[in-house]
Design a protein around this motif. Sequence first.
Motif, PDB file in Angstrom:
ATOM      1  N   ALA A  60      -5.935  -2.492 -13.120  1.00  0.00           N
ATOM      2  CA  ALA A  60      -6.585  -1.222 -13.456  1.00  0.00           C
ATOM      3  C   ALA A  60      -6.739  -1.074 -14.967  1.00  0.00           C
ATOM      4  O   ALA A  60      -7.807  -0.671 -15.459  1.00  0.00           O
ATOM      5  CB  ALA A  60      -5.777  -0.052 -12.893  1.00  0.00           C
ATOM      6  N   ALA A  61      -5.708  -1.413 -15.708  1.00  0.00           N
ATOM      7  CA  ALA A  61      -5.776  -1.305 -17.167  1.00  0.00           C
ATOM      8  C   ALA A  61      -6.833  -2.244 -17.739  1.00  0.00           C
ATOM      9  O   ALA A  61      -7.613  -1.862 -18.619  1.00  0.00           O
ATOM     10  CB  ALA A  61      -4.417  -1.596 -17.774  1.00  0.00           C
ATOM     11  N   THR A  70     -15.454   3.123 -13.767  1.00  0.00           N
ATOM     12  CA  THR A  70     -14.954   4.422 -14.213  1.00  0.00           C
ATOM     13  C   THR A  70     -13.566   4.679 -13.628  1.00  0.00           C
ATOM     14  O   THR A  70     -13.189   4.103 -12.607  1.00  0.00           O
ATOM     15  CB  THR A  70     -15.883   5.572 -13.777  1.00  0.00           C
ATOM     16  OG1 THR A  70     -15.918   5.616 -12.351  1.00  0.00           O
ATOM     17  CG2 THR A  70     -17.275   5.413 -14.352  1.00  0.00           C
ATOM     18  N   SER A  71     -12.829   5.545 -14.279  1.00  0.00           N
ATOM     19  CA  SER A  71     -11.478   5.854 -13.797  1.00  0.00           C
ATOM     20  C   SER A  71     -11.517   6.538 -12.434  1.00  0.00           C
ATOM     21  O   SER A  71     -10.630   6.333 -11.609  1.00  0.00           O
ATOM     22  CB  SER A  71     -10.733   6.717 -14.810  1.00  0.00           C
ATOM     23  OG  SER A  71     -11.428   7.903 -15.046  1.00  0.00           O
ATOM     24  N   ALA A  75      -9.675   4.926  -9.215  1.00  0.00           N
ATOM     25  CA  ALA A  75      -8.644   5.686  -8.500  1.00  0.00           C
ATOM     26  C   ALA A  75      -8.959   5.737  -7.005  1.00  0.00           C
ATOM     27  O   ALA A  75      -8.061   5.584  -6.172  1.00  0.00           O
ATOM     28  CB  ALA A  75      -8.539   7.091  -9.077  1.00  0.00           C
ATOM     29  N   GLN A  76     -10.224   5.930  -6.664  1.00  0.00           N
ATOM     30  CA  GLN A  76     -10.617   5.960  -5.256  1.00  0.00           C
ATOM     31  C   GLN A  76     -10.348   4.616  -4.582  1.00  0.00           C
ATOM     32  O   GLN A  76      -9.821   4.566  -3.475  1.00  0.00           O
ATOM     33  CB  GLN A  76     -12.098   6.304  -5.112  1.00  0.00           C
ATOM     34  CG  GLN A  76     -12.442   7.733  -5.419  1.00  0.00           C
ATOM     35  CD  GLN A  76     -13.953   7.953  -5.422  1.00  0.00           C
ATOM     36  OE1 GLN A  76     -14.747   7.007  -5.392  1.00  0.00           O
ATOM     37  NE2 GLN A  76     -14.352   9.222  -5.478  1.00  0.00           N
ATOM     38  N   LEU A  77     -10.706   3.524  -5.247  1.00  0.00           N
ATOM     39  CA  LEU A  77     -10.529   2.200  -4.663  1.00  0.00           C
ATOM     40  C   LEU A  77      -9.057   1.827  -4.506  1.00  0.00           C
ATOM     41  O   LEU A  77      -8.689   1.105  -3.584  1.00  0.00           O
ATOM     42  CB  LEU A  77     -11.242   1.144  -5.505  1.00  0.00           C
ATOM     43  CG  LEU A  77     -12.770   1.224  -5.522  1.00  0.00           C
ATOM     44  CD1 LEU A  77     -13.339   0.209  -6.496  1.00  0.00           C
ATOM     45  CD2 LEU A  77     -13.341   1.011  -4.138  1.00  0.00           C
ATOM     46  N   LEU A  78      -8.207   2.336  -5.405  1.00  0.00           N
ATOM     47  CA  LEU A  78      -6.778   2.030  -5.341  1.00  0.00           C
ATOM     48  C   LEU A  78      -5.985   3.085  -4.578  1.00  0.00           C
ATOM     49  O   LEU A  78      -4.769   2.990  -4.462  1.00  0.00           O
ATOM     50  CB  LEU A  78      -6.211   1.869  -6.752  1.00  0.00           C
ATOM     51  CG  LEU A  78      -6.779   0.701  -7.555  1.00  0.00           C
ATOM     52  CD1 LEU A  78      -6.219   0.704  -8.967  1.00  0.00           C
ATOM     53  CD2 LEU A  78      -6.518  -0.623  -6.868  1.00  0.00           C
ATOM     54  N   SER A  79      -6.667   4.105  -4.077  1.00  0.00           N
ATOM     55  CA  SER A  79      -6.053   5.185  -3.289  1.00  0.00           C
ATOM     56  C   SER A  79      -4.943   5.912  -4.049  1.00  0.00           C
ATOM     57  O   SER A  79      -3.852   6.134  -3.530  1.00  0.00           O
ATOM     58  CB  SER A  79      -5.503   4.648  -1.965  1.00  0.00           C
ATOM     59  OG  SER A  79      -6.531   4.065  -1.211  1.00  0.00           O
TER      60      SER A  79
END
Length: 131
Positions: A60-61, A70-71, A75-79
Motif C-alpha cells: 500500500a505504501a 488513490t487512497s 482502502a476498498q481493495l484491501l478492505s
Amino acid sequence: MLSDPALTGMPRSHFERLVAVSEPYWDALAEAAFQRRFHRPRSYLHRQTSSLDHYHRLLAALLRRRRAITSTLLAQLLSVTRTNSSNQFQDGHRLLGLHRIAVTPLPGSPARTLEQLRVRLSEENHPEDQP
C-alpha cells in the motif's frame, strides 16, 4: 494484480525481499508509535497493530508513493478504512525512506476505479501499444 512490477516499479523478487528485510523495522516503528500515543508498551493481549499484514502494508505504501492508485480505491481493495490506509502509508513512507528505496511516481493521475487500474496496468505492461 496490485503487486505487478509495472505498478510497484520493482521485480516481485525484490519486493518479496524488501518485505522480509523490513518487517522487524516495521514492528519497531509500530511499537514506538503505540508508546507515543498511549504512553505505555503494548500488552501481550494487544500485539496486532494493524488489520493488514506486513506484505499488504508495504505494498500500500509503495503504490501510494508511486501514485499508481488513490487512497480511497486502495482502502476498498484491501478492505480497510481510508484512515487505516492513510496511517499505513505514513509508516510505510518512513520505512521506504529508511531502506533508501527510490520510488519514481507513475505519469498521469492515480487510478480512481478498478477499471482505470486495469487500464493503467495494461498500458504499463504494453507501452508499444501507446500512440
